[in-house]
Design a protein around this motif. Structure first.
Motif, PDB file in Angstrom:
ATOM      1  N   THR A 197     171.908  59.857  67.883  1.00 27.57           N
ATOM      2  CA  THR A 197     172.990  58.942  67.542  1.00 27.57           C
ATOM      3  C   THR A 197     173.515  58.332  68.832  1.00 27.57           C
ATOM      4  OG1 THR A 197     173.651  60.248  65.613  1.00 27.57           O
ATOM      5  CG2 THR A 197     175.274  58.705  66.506  1.00 27.57           C
ATOM      6  N   GLY A 198     173.538  57.006  68.901  1.00 25.76           N
ATOM      7  CA  GLY A 198     174.066  56.316  70.069  1.00 25.76           C
ATOM      8  C   GLY A 198     175.391  55.665  69.733  1.00 25.76           C
ATOM      9  N   GLY A 238     170.915  51.048  74.106  1.00 27.98           N
ATOM     10  CA  GLY A 238     170.108  52.089  73.486  1.00 27.98           C
ATOM     11  C   GLY A 238     168.928  52.607  74.277  1.00 27.98           C
ATOM     12  N   SER A 256     168.587  56.371  73.920  1.00 28.03           N
ATOM     13  CA  SER A 256     168.393  56.667  72.496  1.00 28.03           C
ATOM     14  C   SER A 256     166.956  56.394  72.068  1.00 28.03           C
ATOM     15  CB  SER A 256     169.353  55.834  71.645  1.00 28.03           C
ATOM     16  OG  SER A 256     170.682  56.255  71.818  1.00 28.03           O
ATOM     17  N   ASP A 284     178.868  53.364  71.301  1.00 27.78           N
ATOM     18  CA  ASP A 284     179.363  52.508  72.372  1.00 27.78           C
ATOM     19  C   ASP A 284     180.623  51.800  71.888  1.00 27.78           C
ATOM     20  OD1 ASP A 284     177.886  51.376  75.116  1.00 27.78           O
ATOM     21  OD2 ASP A 284     179.413  50.027  74.314  1.00 27.78           O
ATOM     22  N   ALA A 295     171.376  47.280  70.630  1.00 28.14           N
ATOM     23  CA  ALA A 295     170.670  48.557  70.541  1.00 28.14           C
ATOM     24  C   ALA A 295     169.902  48.665  69.232  1.00 28.14           C
ATOM     25  CB  ALA A 295     171.663  49.714  70.672  1.00 28.14           C
ATOM     26  N   LYS A 296     170.531  48.262  68.126  1.00 29.83           N
ATOM     27  CA  LYS A 296     169.863  48.292  66.826  1.00 29.83           C
ATOM     28  C   LYS A 296     168.631  47.382  66.827  1.00 29.83           C
ATOM     29  CE  LYS A 296     174.000  49.309  64.041  1.00 29.83           C
ATOM     30  NZ  LYS A 296     174.959  48.766  63.049  1.00 29.83           N
ATOM     31  N   ASP A 323     170.383  56.282  65.004  1.00 33.64           N
ATOM     32  CA  ASP A 323     171.637  55.774  64.444  1.00 33.64           C
ATOM     33  C   ASP A 323     172.505  55.227  65.570  1.00 33.64           C
ATOM     34  OD1 ASP A 323     171.043  56.549  61.788  1.00 33.64           O
ATOM     35  OD2 ASP A 323     171.667  58.607  62.242  1.00 33.64           O
ATOM     36  N   PHE A 324     173.139  54.092  65.327  1.00 29.54           N
ATOM     37  CA  PHE A 324     174.031  53.496  66.326  1.00 29.54           C
ATOM     38  C   PHE A 324     175.360  53.156  65.672  1.00 29.54           C
ATOM     39  CE2 PHE A 324     169.755  52.524  67.912  1.00 29.54           C
ATOM     40  CZ  PHE A 324     169.860  53.011  69.208  1.00 29.54           C
ATOM     41  N   GLU A 325     176.450  53.531  66.353  1.00 25.99           N
ATOM     42  CA  GLU A 325     177.784  53.292  65.819  1.00 25.99           C
ATOM     43  C   GLU A 325     178.727  52.797  66.912  1.00 25.99           C
ATOM     44  OE1 GLU A 325     179.538  56.314  63.333  1.00 25.99           O
ATOM     45  OE2 GLU A 325     177.625  57.359  63.175  1.00 25.99           O
ATOM     46  N   THR A 331     175.904  54.333  74.874  1.00 28.07           N
ATOM     47  CA  THR A 331     174.477  54.027  74.794  1.00 28.07           C
ATOM     48  C   THR A 331     174.119  52.646  75.311  1.00 28.07           C
ATOM     49  OG1 THR A 331     172.581  54.032  73.275  1.00 28.07           O
ATOM     50  CG2 THR A 331     174.655  53.165  72.423  1.00 28.07           C
ATOM     51  N   ILE A 381     176.055  47.531  70.603  1.00 24.43           N
ATOM     52  CA  ILE A 381     175.476  48.271  69.481  1.00 24.43           C
ATOM     53  C   ILE A 381     174.509  47.380  68.689  1.00 24.43           C
ATOM     54  CG2 ILE A 381     176.004  49.320  67.245  1.00 24.43           C
ATOM     55  CD1 ILE A 381     176.447  51.196  69.602  1.00 24.43           C
TER      56      ILE A 381
END
Length: 242
Positions: free
Chosen positions: A73-74, A59, A62, A76, A85-86, A97-99, A56, A82
């Protein structure tokens, strides 16, 4: 983690600040609508789809897809990406959601997602065939993969600078970053392949029900050369049905 993946993550960590700024500018430009059109064309029917954005980055995909009401859900490999992105999603009041997760080993149960999307990721993967297999594993039967990429391994970053517009992102990279990227590319087997024909062959071998190539994505997206988002590489689109 493999040494090459450590190098890749370190490279993108170094670029995360400028990369996030560029993605925010892109979200505020006509590029957001252009990319949204491409995504909408490939999405299956369904008001609320469960979507995995692989690689992602900051993001971009996303945020676009979550704003449509999809459950996104993204993931990386790079923690700094991440975090950006958040931040970008929060600033736009977007729920996604980012993980931190390896694109080659998505940690989800079989058949979790309706759709998998990706942009400019596959060329960075040490084991792309394995990644495709894992994406299909976490995709539902009849689900769709939308992968937008280019043959970036054929691009000489240092050599390309003179023909890029002054505003282009690559002109804001240090010589060290350009050299580092070129060094990484030389270590990745996918960048020695003919794409997207290689991708099509792998996906068919993995048993996909349908694989369609759109070679003209870049002509619709990157129309203005005097733009910081301009991409001289011919970006293609892959639409895959499991």
């Amino acid at each position: 983690m493999e040494e090459i993946k450590k190098e890749i993550s370190s490279y993108w960590t170094g670029r995360s600040e400028d990369f996030a700024r560029l993605r925010e500018e892109e979200l505020n430009s006509e590029m957001a609508e252009l990319w949204l059109r491409e995504l909408k064309k490939g999405l299956p029917e369904g008001e609320t789809l469960r979507i995995l954005d692989v690689g992602t980055g900051c993001g971009f995909f996303s945020v676009l897809l979550a704003k449509l009401g999809h459950q996104v859900t993204g993931i990386d490999l790079t923690p700094a990406m991440i975090e950006k992105a958040k931040m970008i999603a929060d600033e736009r009041d977007v729920q996604a959601d980012f993980e931190v997760m390896d694109a080659e080993h998505p940690d989800f149960p079989d058949g979790t997602f309706d759709v998998i999307v990706s942009r400019n990721l596959t060329w960075t993967l040490p084991h792309p065939a394995e990644a495709y297999g894992e994406w299909l594993r976490v995709l539902k039967d009849g689900g769709v993969i939308l992968n937008f990429d280019a043959d970036y391994g054929k691009e000489d970053l240092l050599g390309e600078l003179e023909r890029l517009p002054e505003e282009h992102a690559h002109n804001h990279m240090s010589c060290g970053q350009l050299e580092e990227c070129d060094k990484i590319k030389k270590q990745l087997m996918i960048n020695g392949m003919s794409r997207p024909s290689w991708d099509v062959e792998i996906l068919k071998h993995l048993g996909c029900a349908e694989v369609t190539v759109d070679p003209d994505v870049y002509q619709r997206i990157y129309r203005e050369e005097n733009s910081p988002f301009y991409n001289p590489m011919p970006v293609f689109g892959l639409r895959v049905i499991k």
